[in-house]
Design an enzyme around this catalytic site. Structure first.
Site: not given
Length: 265
Positions: A2-3
């Site tokens: 995830p960013e």
DNA sequence: CTAAAATCCTGGTGGC
DNA sequence: TGCCACCAGGATTTTA
């Protein structure tokens, strides 16, 4: 995995089930993931109350009683779920945080890259991170100033969390496309007007991705659907939505990179 | 100095 | 179906 938008989505989903609860135990199935030591975590976490949850860069931050801070980094494949203790076991649950309400927080992480930190001084974990791109105090001039004396290609710099925090492979490619700049551009060649449009593009893309609850993939699905709005990421071989030329793929800084060679200069 | 490659890991996919 | 090479949203360390 995830960013910034995905981490933000996870944080928002955890507040309701976790704030005010206490940790009663921690079960560790992959000791390497406990960056600050298994013994310390087992000893110091039980009894701590979760006062608030937020995010710094791609780190989830749990502010605990007695001035402790628990940081979780999901890296490539991590995800977090709060489930009843009696739920079926999950083979990918590397760390299980037991709670005082017959529920538990499961850190699911197939690739085992995720990390857990329990500290008294948050700066030992997040002290060197660059600015938050969505903070209102982060103005275009702050962004431009970051580039002075920097060298090399644009994309690896944007991926450097000590330069600016929260961006990853997807949102760098998407932001560069929106700004009309090639990810491989030399920093020194960037004009101020280009940095202004890059600043705007980063903010726009991240905010829009958060509105869509981030992006989901086959093996890490959390309900977000921004993957349906990618302009270039993973679309190599397809036609650019703006100019109908082919989206290209290259490798830059060891990362898969997607761009339109016509729209991006 | 920059920059690429290796490393930490598992799992899914596509080619043969 | 099996095997294998390759790929993956991160970040640090090693090598060139």
């Amino acid at each position: 995995m995830p960013e910034l938008p995905e981490v933000e989505t996870v944080v928002r989903g955890l507040r309701k089930p976790l704030i005010g609860k206490k940790f009663t135990d921690v079960i560790i199935h992959w000791p390497n993931s406990i960056a600050t030591g298994v013994t310390r975590l087992k000893k110091d976490l039980p009894g701590k109350k979760i006062l608030s949850i937020d995010r710094r860069g791609k780190y989830l931050r749990f502010n605990l009683s007695d001035n402790y801070t628990l940081f979780l980094h999901l890296k490539m494949s991590g995800d977090l779920f709060v489930v009843p203790t009696i739920s079926d076991p999950d083979p990918h649950a590397r760390t299980i945080f037991s709670l005082n309400n017959k529920h538990e927080l499961r850190f699911k992480d197939p690739r085992k890259f995720g990390r857990v930190y329990l500290v008294k001084d948050p700066n030992t974990v997040i002290g060197k991170l660059g600015p938050e791109p969505l903070e209102p105090a982060f103005k275009v001039q702050n962004f431009i100033n970051l580039f002075s004396k920097r060298k090399g290609r644009l994309k690896p710099l944007l991926l450097n969390q000590n330069f600016i925090s929260g961006l990853g492979n997807i949102y760098v490619d998407e932001s560069c496309f929106r700004a009309g700049i090639r990810p491989a551009r030399k920093i020194e060649s960037l004009k101020e007007v280009e940095l202004v449009s890059l600043y705007k593009a980063i903010k726009y893309i991240l905010q829009r991705a958060i509105k869509h609850n981030g992006s989901s993939f086959d093996y890490v699905y959390r309900g977000g659907n921004f993957q349906n709005h990618f302009s270039v990421y993973g679309r190599n071989g397809e036609l650019c939505s703006k100019c109908k030329n082919e989206i290209k793929r290259s490798v830059l800084g060891g990362r898969s990179t997607h761009y339109c060679s016509f729209c991006q200069k």
